[in-house]
Design a protein around this motif. Sequence first.
Motif, PDB file in Angstrom:
ATOM      1  N   PRO A 244      57.175  43.617  42.017  1.00 16.56           N
ATOM      2  CA  PRO A 244      56.350  42.610  41.330  1.00 16.56           C
ATOM      3  C   PRO A 244      56.520  41.250  41.985  1.00 16.56           C
ATOM      4  CG  PRO A 244      58.291  43.131  40.039  1.00 16.56           C
ATOM      5  CD  PRO A 244      58.306  44.070  41.197  1.00 16.56           C
ATOM      6  N   GLN A 245      55.427  40.502  42.093  1.00  9.12           N
ATOM      7  CA  GLN A 245      55.457  39.158  42.671  1.00  9.12           C
ATOM      8  C   GLN A 245      55.317  38.089  41.594  1.00  9.12           C
ATOM      9  OE1 GLN A 245      56.022  38.799  46.157  1.00  9.12           O
ATOM     10  NE2 GLN A 245      56.507  40.934  45.721  1.00  9.12           N
ATOM     11  N   TRP A 246      54.260  38.193  40.814  1.00 12.43           N
ATOM     12  CA  TRP A 246      54.085  37.272  39.691  1.00 12.43           C
ATOM     13  C   TRP A 246      53.214  37.911  38.620  1.00 12.43           C
ATOM     14  CZ3 TRP A 246      48.948  36.359  39.011  1.00 12.43           C
ATOM     15  CH2 TRP A 246      48.110  36.308  40.137  1.00 12.43           C
ATOM     16  N   ALA A 247      53.338  37.387  37.431  1.00 12.49           N
ATOM     17  CA  ALA A 247      52.506  37.817  36.310  1.00 12.49           C
ATOM     18  C   ALA A 247      52.075  36.590  35.532  1.00 12.49           C
ATOM     19  CB  ALA A 247      53.263  38.783  35.403  1.00 12.49           C
ATOM     20  N   VAL A 248      50.930  36.687  34.915  1.00 10.42           N
ATOM     21  CA  VAL A 248      50.411  35.606  34.070  1.00 10.42           C
ATOM     22  C   VAL A 248      50.014  36.209  32.726  1.00 10.42           C
ATOM     23  CG1 VAL A 248      48.523  33.984  33.723  1.00 10.42           C
ATOM     24  CG2 VAL A 248      49.568  34.187  35.966  1.00 10.42           C
ATOM     25  N   ARG A 249      50.420  35.540  31.682  1.00  7.84           N
ATOM     26  CA  ARG A 249      49.920  35.909  30.345  1.00  7.84           C
ATOM     27  C   ARG A 249      49.157  34.717  29.783  1.00  7.84           C
ATOM     28  NH1 ARG A 249      54.504  37.331  27.399  1.00  7.84           N
ATOM     29  NH2 ARG A 249      54.760  35.171  26.725  1.00  7.84           N
ATOM     30  N   TYR A 250      47.937  34.947  29.356  1.00  8.29           N
ATOM     31  CA  TYR A 250      47.171  33.875  28.726  1.00  8.29           C
ATOM     32  C   TYR A 250      46.903  34.241  27.267  1.00  8.29           C
ATOM     33  CZ  TYR A 250      43.080  36.890  29.626  1.00  8.29           C
ATOM     34  OH  TYR A 250      42.201  37.944  29.665  1.00  8.29           O
ATOM     35  N   SER A 251      46.807  33.219  26.456  1.00 11.06           N
ATOM     36  CA  SER A 251      46.468  33.426  25.049  1.00 11.06           C
ATOM     37  C   SER A 251      45.578  32.284  24.585  1.00 11.06           C
ATOM     38  CB  SER A 251      47.724  33.506  24.181  1.00 11.06           C
ATOM     39  OG  SER A 251      48.468  32.300  24.256  1.00 11.06           O
ATOM     40  N   GLY A 252      44.672  32.604  23.717  1.00  5.62           N
ATOM     41  CA  GLY A 252      43.777  31.607  23.135  1.00  5.62           C
ATOM     42  C   GLY A 252      43.864  31.657  21.621  1.00  5.62           C
ATOM     43  N   ILE A 253      44.220  30.543  21.026  1.00  4.37           N
ATOM     44  CA  ILE A 253      44.385  30.479  19.572  1.00  4.37           C
ATOM     45  C   ILE A 253      43.330  29.562  18.970  1.00  4.37           C
ATOM     46  CG2 ILE A 253      45.942  29.777  17.699  1.00  4.37           C
ATOM     47  CD1 ILE A 253      48.269  30.487  19.473  1.00  4.37           C
ATOM     48  N   ILE A 254      42.664  30.046  17.932  1.00  2.00           N
ATOM     49  CA  ILE A 254      41.700  29.207  17.219  1.00  2.00           C
ATOM     50  C   ILE A 254      42.481  28.133  16.468  1.00  2.00           C
ATOM     51  CG2 ILE A 254      39.883  29.155  15.467  1.00  2.00           C
ATOM     52  CD1 ILE A 254      39.314  32.085  16.134  1.00  2.00           C
ATOM     53  N   LYS A 255      42.275  26.885  16.833  1.00  2.00           N
ATOM     54  CA  LYS A 255      43.131  25.780  16.379  1.00  2.00           C
ATOM     55  C   LYS A 255      43.194  25.646  14.860  1.00  2.00           C
ATOM     56  CE  LYS A 255      42.187  23.035  20.535  1.00  2.00           C
ATOM     57  NZ  LYS A 255      41.558  21.810  21.076  1.00  2.00           N
ATOM     58  N   CYS A 256      42.059  25.669  14.204  1.00  2.00           N
ATOM     59  CA  CYS A 256      42.041  25.365  12.773  1.00  2.00           C
ATOM     60  C   CYS A 256      42.537  26.531  11.921  1.00  2.00           C
ATOM     61  CB  CYS A 256      40.635  24.960  12.334  1.00  2.00           C
ATOM     62  SG  CYS A 256      39.402  26.260  12.558  1.00  2.00           S
ATOM     63  N   ARG A 257      42.624  27.726  12.519  1.00  2.00           N
ATOM     64  CA  ARG A 257      42.997  28.906  11.726  1.00  2.00           C
ATOM     65  C   ARG A 257      44.285  29.562  12.208  1.00  2.00           C
ATOM     66  NH1 ARG A 257      37.724  32.424  12.183  1.00  2.00           N
ATOM     67  NH2 ARG A 257      38.867  33.806  10.767  1.00  2.00           N
ATOM     68  N   GLY A 258      44.754  29.217  13.399  1.00  2.00           N
ATOM     69  CA  GLY A 258      45.975  29.811  13.925  1.00  2.00           C
ATOM     70  C   GLY A 258      45.845  31.279  14.272  1.00  2.00           C
ATOM     71  N   ILE A 259      44.636  31.737  14.490  1.00  2.00           N
ATOM     72  CA  ILE A 259      44.378  33.147  14.797  1.00  2.00           C
ATOM     73  C   ILE A 259      44.274  33.331  16.313  1.00  2.00           C
ATOM     74  CG2 ILE A 259      42.709  35.039  14.560  1.00  2.00           C
ATOM     75  CD1 ILE A 259      41.967  33.896  11.841  1.00  2.00           C
ATOM     76  N   ILE A 260      44.937  34.367  16.826  1.00  2.00           N
ATOM     77  CA  ILE A 260      44.863  34.651  18.261  1.00  2.00           C
ATOM     78  C   ILE A 260      43.517  35.294  18.573  1.00  2.00           C
ATOM     79  CG2 ILE A 260      45.875  35.902  20.190  1.00  2.00           C
ATOM     80  CD1 ILE A 260      48.542  35.830  18.765  1.00  2.00           C
ATOM     81  N   LYS A 261      42.737  34.624  19.392  1.00  2.00           N
ATOM     82  CA  LYS A 261      41.405  35.102  19.766  1.00  2.00           C
ATOM     83  C   LYS A 261      41.452  35.880  21.077  1.00  2.00           C
ATOM     84  CE  LYS A 261      36.825  33.219  21.050  1.00  2.00           C
ATOM     85  NZ  LYS A 261      36.014  33.988  20.090  1.00  2.00           N
ATOM     86  N   LEU A 262      42.326  35.444  21.974  1.00  2.00           N
ATOM     87  CA  LEU A 262      42.415  36.035  23.309  1.00  2.00           C
ATOM     88  C   LEU A 262      43.868  36.269  23.692  1.00  2.00           C
ATOM     89  CD1 LEU A 262      40.038  33.579  25.198  1.00  2.00           C
ATOM     90  CD2 LEU A 262      39.486  35.961  24.737  1.00  2.00           C
ATOM     91  N   LYS A 263      44.090  37.341  24.424  1.00  2.00           N
ATOM     92  CA  LYS A 263      45.399  37.571  25.023  1.00  2.00           C
ATOM     93  C   LYS A 263      45.222  38.553  26.167  1.00  2.00           C
ATOM     94  CE  LYS A 263      50.140  39.020  23.967  1.00  2.00           C
ATOM     95  NZ  LYS A 263      51.022  39.644  22.944  1.00  2.00           N
ATOM     96  N   GLY A 264      45.784  38.204  27.319  1.00  2.00           N
ATOM     97  CA  GLY A 264      45.625  39.096  28.456  1.00  2.00           C
ATOM     98  C   GLY A 264      46.611  38.791  29.560  1.00  2.00           C
ATOM     99  N   TYR A 265      46.622  39.659  30.559  1.00  2.00           N
ATOM    100  CA  TYR A 265      47.540  39.536  31.686  1.00  2.00           C
ATOM    101  C   TYR A 265      46.794  39.621  33.006  1.00  2.00           C
ATOM    102  CZ  TYR A 265      51.388  40.548  28.426  1.00  2.00           C
ATOM    103  OH  TYR A 265      52.285  40.509  27.395  1.00  2.00           O
ATOM    104  N   VAL A 266      47.317  38.900  33.987  1.00  2.00           N
ATOM    105  CA  VAL A 266      46.959  39.086  35.393  1.00  2.00           C
ATOM    106  C   VAL A 266      48.273  39.341  36.113  1.00  2.00           C
ATOM    107  CG1 VAL A 266      45.831  38.144  37.433  1.00  2.00           C
ATOM    108  CG2 VAL A 266      45.014  37.484  35.153  1.00  2.00           C
TER     109      VAL A 266
END
Length: 278
Positions: A244-266
């Motif tokens: 393995p060289q590198w990994a990225v995890r991204y997440s997107g949270i809806i600000k007013c509700r605290g709900i995770i809308k997005l999550k993924g890896y590269v």
Amino acid sequence: MADEIPMFPKATSMFVHSGNIINWNRLKRKPNLTPTDELCDCINKALGDYLESADKTQLQYVTEIYKVNTENVDVLDENERDDVKVTVKVFICLPQSPSVIGEAISKVLNELGTSYVETLLLAISPLTGEDEDSEQPLSLEIIQPYWEAMEELVSANKAFTLGVCDLSKDVLEDLYTWAKVKPCINQVNLESCCVMPKDLTEYAKAINIQLLTHNDSPVFINKERLQETIQQVSTERDSDAWSPQWAVRYSGIIKCRGIIKLKGYVFHALRDNKKRIL
């Protein structure tokens, strides 16, 4: 499958994009996954799908495996972008060029269809890459080149705030004193530190740095786990010599509700053909 003919004998580079895994049924059926388990499951699915759909003859000559789970990619709605906070965490698995920071963020921005992320976090593995188990403690000298690449992203308005992971009080102070763009966050793994050190909490409070907890392994994914994951959908010879060289995890949270809308890896891995099983 150890005795089978290798499926992709010439491949030396691998990129995997999981897409948004929030709605993956396969992950919902696997509760209590660690972050590393989650990444490995993404690699397993992406590589398995890639191999299943690829021409078996052409695979023998492929030098780079590049798989994006396009059916799972969710582009951020431009009209809703201000409502979503995107955080990206870059895991440096082995020492390498700091240019990978910009490369990794570009892939995330392209995938999400956005021009910026709110928070960019840096996690550096203690592995040196010199031999199997060689490790070194984090220091300012190790962090500096990657941090400079992150500062460039801030200057280009591609990231707004920066953070680090698992820094002691002394190293955090060194970074804060040196950096042009000051860290706003220091994530601390509570598995290795059940209680925040008093000197760290006092220093962070004095300079207004957030101390947050995380449960990512210091070595996010090692080569043994990666090779095991690859072998599950290929052959032993296909899995050999990948690191393995590198990994990225991204997440997107809806600000007013605290709900995770997005999550993924590269994820990116390389193979040294000189070390392969003949």
